[in-house]
Design a protein around this motif. Sequence first.
Motif, PDB file in Angstrom:
ATOM      1  N   ARG A 281       0.826  -1.207   0.000  1.00 19.00           N
ATOM      2  CA  ARG A 281       0.000   0.000   0.000  1.00 19.00           C
ATOM      3  C   ARG A 281       0.861   1.257   0.000  1.00 19.00           C
ATOM      4  O   ARG A 281       0.552   2.245  -0.673  1.00 19.00           O
ATOM      5  CB  ARG A 281      -0.945  -0.008   1.207  1.00 19.00           C
ATOM      6  CG  ARG A 281      -2.125  -0.961   1.041  1.00 19.00           C
ATOM      7  CD  ARG A 281      -3.114  -0.883   2.166  1.00 19.00           C
ATOM      8  NE  ARG A 281      -2.555  -1.382   3.421  1.00 19.00           N
ATOM      9  CZ  ARG A 281      -3.277  -1.690   4.492  1.00 19.00           C
ATOM     10  NH1 ARG A 281      -4.592  -1.524   4.463  1.00 19.00           N
ATOM     11  NH2 ARG A 281      -2.721  -2.149   5.584  1.00 19.00           N
ATOM     12  N   SER A 282       1.970   1.218   0.741  1.00 22.82           N
ATOM     13  CA  SER A 282       2.880   2.371   0.759  1.00 22.82           C
ATOM     14  C   SER A 282       3.496   2.587  -0.619  1.00 22.82           C
ATOM     15  O   SER A 282       3.633   3.730  -1.074  1.00 22.82           O
ATOM     16  CB  SER A 282       3.987   2.154   1.799  1.00 22.82           C
ATOM     17  OG  SER A 282       3.452   2.065   3.103  1.00 22.82           O
ATOM     18  N   ARG A 283       3.859   1.496  -1.295  1.00 17.52           N
ATOM     19  CA  ARG A 283       4.437   1.628  -2.634  1.00 17.52           C
ATOM     20  C   ARG A 283       3.426   2.211  -3.612  1.00 17.52           C
ATOM     21  O   ARG A 283       3.776   3.026  -4.473  1.00 17.52           O
ATOM     22  CB  ARG A 283       4.934   0.270  -3.147  1.00 17.52           C
ATOM     23  CG  ARG A 283       6.193  -0.226  -2.487  1.00 17.52           C
ATOM     24  CD  ARG A 283       6.927  -1.245  -3.354  1.00 17.52           C
ATOM     25  NE  ARG A 283       6.145  -2.424  -3.642  1.00 17.52           N
ATOM     26  CZ  ARG A 283       6.015  -3.472  -2.824  1.00 17.52           C
ATOM     27  NH1 ARG A 283       6.604  -3.455  -1.644  1.00 17.52           N
ATOM     28  NH2 ARG A 283       5.301  -4.509  -3.176  1.00 17.52           N
ATOM     29  N   ARG A 284       2.182   1.771  -3.490  1.00 16.12           N
ATOM     30  CA  ARG A 284       1.153   2.295  -4.384  1.00 16.12           C
ATOM     31  C   ARG A 284       0.932   3.791  -4.155  1.00 16.12           C
ATOM     32  O   ARG A 284       0.775   4.565  -5.113  1.00 16.12           O
ATOM     33  CB  ARG A 284      -0.153   1.532  -4.175  1.00 16.12           C
ATOM     34  CG  ARG A 284      -0.105   0.102  -4.742  1.00 16.12           C
ATOM     35  CD  ARG A 284      -1.323  -0.703  -4.333  1.00 16.12           C
ATOM     36  NE  ARG A 284      -1.335  -2.023  -4.975  1.00 16.12           N
ATOM     37  CZ  ARG A 284      -2.164  -3.007  -4.636  1.00 16.12           C
ATOM     38  NH1 ARG A 284      -3.058  -2.820  -3.654  1.00 16.12           N
ATOM     39  NH2 ARG A 284      -2.105  -4.171  -5.264  1.00 16.12           N
ATOM     40  N   GLN A 285       0.927   4.205  -2.875  1.00 23.00           N
ATOM     41  CA  GLN A 285       0.779   5.627  -2.571  1.00 23.00           C
ATOM     42  C   GLN A 285       1.977   6.419  -3.081  1.00 23.00           C
ATOM     43  O   GLN A 285       1.827   7.508  -3.639  1.00 23.00           O
ATOM     44  CB  GLN A 285       0.610   5.823  -1.057  1.00 23.00           C
ATOM     45  CG  GLN A 285      -0.699   5.280  -0.508  1.00 23.00           C
ATOM     46  CD  GLN A 285      -0.722   5.270   1.016  1.00 23.00           C
ATOM     47  OE1 GLN A 285       0.272   5.577   1.659  1.00 23.00           O
ATOM     48  NE2 GLN A 285      -1.872   4.916   1.581  1.00 23.00           N
ATOM     49  N   LEU A 286       3.182   5.842  -2.896  1.00 25.28           N
ATOM     50  CA  LEU A 286       4.394   6.513  -3.352  1.00 25.28           C
ATOM     51  C   LEU A 286       4.405   6.633  -4.876  1.00 25.28           C
ATOM     52  O   LEU A 286       4.838   7.655  -5.427  1.00 25.28           O
ATOM     53  CB  LEU A 286       5.625   5.731  -2.883  1.00 25.28           C
ATOM     54  CG  LEU A 286       6.992   6.376  -3.110  1.00 25.28           C
ATOM     55  CD1 LEU A 286       7.077   7.708  -2.380  1.00 25.28           C
ATOM     56  CD2 LEU A 286       8.109   5.450  -2.629  1.00 25.28           C
ATOM     57  N   LYS A 287       3.923   5.600  -5.554  1.00 29.68           N
ATOM     58  CA  LYS A 287       3.852   5.638  -7.009  1.00 29.68           C
ATOM     59  C   LYS A 287       2.941   6.762  -7.486  1.00 29.68           C
ATOM     60  O   LYS A 287       3.264   7.483  -8.445  1.00 29.68           O
ATOM     61  CB  LYS A 287       3.348   4.289  -7.534  1.00 29.68           C
ATOM     62  CG  LYS A 287       3.287   4.198  -9.053  1.00 29.68           C
ATOM     63  CD  LYS A 287       2.815   2.824  -9.490  1.00 29.68           C
ATOM     64  CE  LYS A 287       2.752   2.723 -11.012  1.00 29.68           C
ATOM     65  NZ  LYS A 287       2.263   1.375 -11.450  1.00 29.68           N
ATOM     66  N   ALA A 288       1.803   6.923  -6.791  1.00 28.55           N
ATOM     67  CA  ALA A 288       0.881   8.000  -7.155  1.00 28.55           C
ATOM     68  C   ALA A 288       1.526   9.366  -6.937  1.00 28.55           C
ATOM     69  O   ALA A 288       1.389  10.277  -7.763  1.00 28.55           O
ATOM     70  CB  ALA A 288      -0.403   7.881  -6.335  1.00 28.55           C
TER      71      ALA A 288
END
Length: 697
Positions: free
Chosen positions: A131-138
Motif C-alpha cells: 500500500r505504501s508503494r502504491r501511494q508513493l507511485k501516485a
Amino acid sequence: MRTQSVLNLLVIDADQLYAERLVDLLDSYYDSINLGFLDDKEELLKSLRQPWDVLVFGQAYDMSFTDMVGIVQEQSIDLPMICLMSAETAPTAHNEDGLPSVMNGTMVKALRADQETAVVMAICLQHDNLRSRRQLKALHHVLSEAEQRANILIKNSKSAVAYLDQGIHIFANDPYLQLFGFESMNDIIGVPVIDLIAGGDNVKAFKQFLRQFDKGSREEVEFKFESLRKDGSTFEAKLQLAAATLDSEPVTQIIIQQNNSNSAEVAKRLAEAERKDSLTGINNRHGFEEQLMMVHQQAIDGVLTAGLMYVRLDNIGKIRSSLGLQGVDTTVKQVAYTLDELVPEGYVSRFSDTAFTILVENQTAAELEQLAEHIGSRISEMLIEVDKRTTSTTVSIGIVKIEKNTAEPKIVLERAMDAIAQIMTETSNKGGTYHLYDPSEHANSDDHALAESLVDAIANNRFELSFQAIYDINNDRSDFFEVYLRLPLADADNTVLTPQQFMAVAKAHQLLEKIDRWVLINACKKINDVRKIHPEARLLIQLTSASLVDKKLPNVASQLINAVGGAAGALTLQFNEQDIADHLTVAKSQFEALDQVGCQLGITNFGSSTKSVEIASVVQPDIVRLARSYVQDIDSADNLEAVKSLIVRTNAVKIDVLMPYIEEAATMSVAWSVGARYLQGYYLEEPSSTIKVASGT
C-alpha cells in the motif's frame, strides 16, 4: 475505530484447509478478505488477471517458487511473495542463523508453514508495504508531471538555465550553452560550475556561497561575479540558485542573468559565434540545422534535390586513450579541414564532438556514393601529427537523399544515423565504409512482420539464449557467463536473427522493455538450476536503453536475485556506453538503485567515446567490456598502448575491465599483459545453449 480495509490474498498450495486457516487468523486485522486458491501453473496465469495484494506459495503441482517468480515478473505485476516450506525443507532456504535467507518489502523466503504467527505477520507487513508503494507511485506520478511541465518551460525559456549536481553541470538549456560558448549539452555535462567563473576571489566566494546553499541556507540565493566563457572572454553576470528536481532526483537550479551594460557586446559575440564551431572554424550544429531546414523546404518545393552525409570518426576512443584530448582535437581539426577542402560547394558542419554533416545539392545517388568513397579513402590515407607522434583514422558515412517527397528534417537526420548503425552491424563495429539509406529496405510491411514475430517470441518463448563463459584471472575460474539473445525465424532457411537485426524494429514498436524482461527472467531460470550445483555461478546480461530508464527494473532485479539464491553478484546488468551517455543523470540514479539491491553493473562497448572513463566515474559500474576496436590489431604497438592506457585509467577508478573478442592464440598471449581482470572469446570457449561450468572452478 479502524479504517475499512480489504486484503486480496492468493494462496498457491495443495492444502486448501491451510489457506482457509490463514483467512481465519487474518480476519482480526481486515474487514474483508478475498481468498484465491490454486495449485497449478494454468490456474495461476488466469488468476493473475485479477488484482492481488499478497501471494503465499507453498506447494504446486507443476511449478517451483522460481518458476512462479518468473511468471509474476513476466506479467509486470508488483505482487509481494511469501515462500512457505515444511520443517524438513525450510533449513535449505535459511541462513546460518536459521532465519529466512530473503526478507524485504517484496519477498520473504522462506517461512515454515506450521509457524502460523510468523506467516500472518509477514502477510500483514507485506500488504502494508505494498500500500505504501502504491501511494508513493501516485505521488511520484504527480511529481513527475510537475517536473515535466517545469522542464518544458525551462527548455523553451529565453533565460540561461542549468541544473547542477554537487556543483557539476548535468543539464543546460540552449541560451545557457550559447552564453558560455558550448555547442551541445554533451560538451557541458560534467563541467564544474566554478570553471565558468573568472578570478580566484570570485571562485573562493562562490564555493562558500554554494556550500551555504547546500546546507539549506536560503538567506542568500543571488551571487554577482565575472563570468568566463569557453573562449576565455568574460562578462559581468548575476546568478540565482534554487532547489529543484531532475528525473525525480534532487538537483540545484542555476539561472544566469547578464549585466545590462554588457548586453550589446554579448549579443554581438553570440551572433558571431552562433553558427561557427570554435575548434575547427567550420559551421556548427546550429548552422547545419538551419541550412537543413532551408534545403529541405527547397526540395519539397521542387527547386532542387540534395544529399545529406553524416560522417563519423571510427576510432576516436583509441586515439583518446593513446594520445589524449590533444590527439582527439588535432584529429577532429584535420578531418574538418579535409572535408572542407574535398567538398568546396557543400555545406560542411561539425555536428558533434566527433561527427560531421555535409549537405550537397543536385547530386544523384551514384554521385553521392562516389563522393563518400573518395572522402573515406582520402581520410584513411591521412597521417596526423600529434606532438611528434603519428596517428590515423577512418570514417563511416551515412547517406540520405533529400527529394520532393522526403520525410521531415528530423527524420532525414535519423535515417543518416541509422545508415551508420547499419555499417556498424555489417562490419562488426569496424566501420570505415559508407551506406546509402534506401527507404525500400525499411518498408512498413517488413517491419510489421518482424514486429509480429517478436511479439510471438515474447508470448510463446520462441527466443533462444546462449551463454559464453568469462575467465576471471584474479580467481582462476570460469563460472561467470554472458548471455546472448537470438530470434529463430520459421522460414525455409532456418534463419536466426541477432539483436542488431531486430532491435531497431523492437524499439519502433515499443518492445524493448518486454524483450529485456524476457531475457532477465529466462536467463535467471537457467542459472537457478546451475547454482544448485555451482553456487558461485553468475550471469552478465546486456539490457537496452528502455531498461536503463525503467524505474521498475531495481525491483525486478531484486526479486530475481532473491529467487536464485539472493547472493550479491549473482546478476550483473550491463548497458551500452552511448545509452548511458545519452541518459547520464537517469543512469546514475538507476545504477545506485540497482547497486542497493545487490545487483552488479557493467558498461559494454566501453572506450567508444572521448569521455568513457569520465562517464564510468559518474555511474560507478563494477565492470566494463571493451569495444571491439580495441582488440582488433592489438599486435600493433600503438593499439596495444591505447588498450593499456584505457585499462590503467579505468582500473584507477576501481573498475574491472573485461577484454572480449579473443579469437586467436596471438590475441590471447597479449591479453594476459594488458591489465584486464576478465577475458572472453571464442579462443577460450564458444557460446553454448547450456551453462557449462568447467570442472575445478
